[in-house]
Design a protein around this motif. Structure first.
Motif, short mmCIF file in Angstrom:
data_model
loop_
_atom_site.label_atom_id
_atom_site.label_comp_id
_atom_site.label_asym_id
_atom_site.label_seq_id
_atom_site.Cartn_x
_atom_site.Cartn_y
_atom_site.Cartn_z
N PRO A 1 0.80 -1.23 0.00
CA PRO A 1 0.00 0.00 0.00
C PRO A 1 0.83 1.28 0.00
O PRO A 1 0.38 2.32 -0.47
CB PRO A 1 -0.84 -0.13 1.28
CG PRO A 1 -0.08 -1.09 2.14
CD PRO A 1 0.57 -2.05 1.19
N GLU A 2 2.06 1.21 0.52
CA GLU A 2 2.91 2.42 0.55
C GLU A 2 3.29 2.87 -0.84
O GLU A 2 3.71 4.03 -1.04
CB GLU A 2 4.16 2.17 1.40
CG GLU A 2 5.11 1.11 0.83
CD GLU A 2 4.71 -0.32 1.13
OE1 GLU A 2 5.44 -1.23 0.72
OE2 GLU A 2 3.67 -0.50 1.81
N ASN A 3 3.18 2.00 -1.81
CA ASN A 3 3.53 2.36 -3.19
C ASN A 3 2.33 2.81 -4.01
O ASN A 3 2.48 3.14 -5.19
CB ASN A 3 4.18 1.16 -3.89
CG ASN A 3 5.48 0.75 -3.23
OD1 ASN A 3 6.20 1.59 -2.68
ND2 ASN A 3 5.79 -0.54 -3.27
N VAL A 4 1.15 2.86 -3.37
CA VAL A 4 -0.06 3.22 -4.08
C VAL A 4 -0.28 4.73 -4.02
O VAL A 4 -0.26 5.32 -2.93
CB VAL A 4 -1.29 2.50 -3.50
CG1 VAL A 4 -2.57 2.98 -4.18
CG2 VAL A 4 -1.13 1.00 -3.65
N GLU A 5 -0.45 5.35 -5.15
CA GLU A 5 -0.76 6.78 -5.20
C GLU A 5 -2.27 6.96 -5.33
O GLU A 5 -2.91 6.39 -6.22
CB GLU A 5 -0.08 7.45 -6.40
CG GLU A 5 -0.42 8.93 -6.52
CD GLU A 5 0.12 9.55 -7.80
OE1 GLU A 5 -0.10 10.76 -8.01
OE2 GLU A 5 0.73 8.80 -8.60
N ILE A 6 -2.85 7.74 -4.43
CA ILE A 6 -4.29 8.02 -4.48
C ILE A 6 -4.48 9.28 -5.31
O ILE A 6 -4.03 10.37 -4.94
CB ILE A 6 -4.88 8.21 -3.08
CG1 ILE A 6 -4.68 6.93 -2.26
CG2 ILE A 6 -6.36 8.57 -3.16
CD1 ILE A 6 -5.15 7.05 -0.82
N VAL A 7 -5.12 9.16 -6.44
CA VAL A 7 -5.36 10.29 -7.33
C VAL A 7 -6.70 10.91 -6.98
O VAL A 7 -7.74 10.25 -7.05
CB VAL A 7 -5.35 9.85 -8.81
CG1 VAL A 7 -5.59 11.04 -9.72
CG2 VAL A 7 -4.03 9.17 -9.15
#
Length: 280
Positions: A81-87
């Motif tokens: 999850p730390e690599n997920v960017e929330i747009v």
């Protein structure tokens, strides 16, 4: 249910099959709302007047279409999850997070409310408001707009505050925005004669201290903009009883928190999100 779409004309009456007929819920403030069954709604739509559906003729059989579940757009959470960017678009804002509970709450009464305040009074529904459900900063500008216009500005001018209310505060819909938006505006405590159960839980989950008068007649002694002080809030670990000092009127009131021991831990952390994060 959310008060938008096909609003009736002013002073008209509409039939609704949802379970809410609060003030303004149809999208028209002066219109009345009659709650009916789907059968009554369908029959009345055909005849143009409120109609008993058992008085109409029906076909003996109806064809039922086969239904299926399409879950092709549902994705499992990422293993990283730390690599997920929330747009986020410009109208999507991160969820505000509260700070830990202060041991002394010294705030003004920014609004005083009567009995049976619903979550619609607190966080109105309708087409004007709903586009901002994921934008608490903007949504907060509508809080209590039908009870006290510019309530948000009063909160900002006084660095938050305390809400005082009568019986059954927070009844109706369970919407968490009715606790979340006041939290964003700096509300630290709600003092009422009694609370609706689900809203009470929402107040705790967002770190707002719910308090109930021991003597309900003390409600009449408090006015808007009175300065109230609550000291030694952490004494809730030992007792749910507290004393509120009305600094403006130089008098005190006995109150209690209608909560559990686990609720105290959540409140002291500043809400459920902080509490859960602290457990990790």
């Amino acid at each position: 249910c959310i008060g938008m779409g096909q609003s009736p004309k002013s002073d008209a009456v509409s039939l609704r099959t949802f379970n809410r007929n609060f003030y303004g819920r149809s999208g028209t403030l002066s219109a009345g709302i009659y709650l009916v069954s789907p059968e009554v709604a369908a029959a009345s739509a055909i005849t143009g007047v409120i109609t008993d559906p058992t008085t109409l003729d029906y076909a003996d059989e109806f064809e039922k279409e086969q239904s299926y579940i399409d879950d092709s757009l549902i994705y499992a959470p990422s293993k990283n999850p730390e690599n997920v960017e929330i747009v986020r678009g410009p109208n999507i804002k991160p969820l505000p997070v509260n700070t830990p509970m202060d041991q002394t709450i010294d705030k003004k009464v920014v609004i005083k409310l009567p009995d049976n305040i619903t979550t619609d009074h607190i966080a109105p529904a309708g087409a004007k408001v709903l586009p901002y459900r994921s934008n608490i900063e903007k949504l907060s500008t509508f809080i209590f707009e039908n009870n006290k216009p510019h309530f948000d500005e009063v909160c900002k001018e006084n660095n938050g505050g305390i809400i005082v209310a009568g019986e059954n505060y927070g009844q109706g819909s369970s919407r968490e925005h009715a606790a979340l938006a006041p939290m964003y505006l700096g509300i630290k405590a709600v003092l009422a004669k009694s609370f609706a159960r689900i809203h009470l839980a929402n107040l705790v989950n967002f770190g707002l201290l719910p308090l109930v008068f021991d003597d309900k007649s003390d409600y009449d002694k408090i006015d808007e903009m009175d300065e109230l002080k609550i000291e030694n809030v952490d004494s809730l670990y030992n007792s749910f009883d507290l004393t509120i000092e009305n600094v403006t009127k130089k008098e005190t009131y006995k109150v209690h928190a209608p909560i559990s021991k686990e609720d105290v831990e959540i409140l002291m952390a500043g809400g459920a999100l902080n509490y859960i994060r602290n457990q990790q």
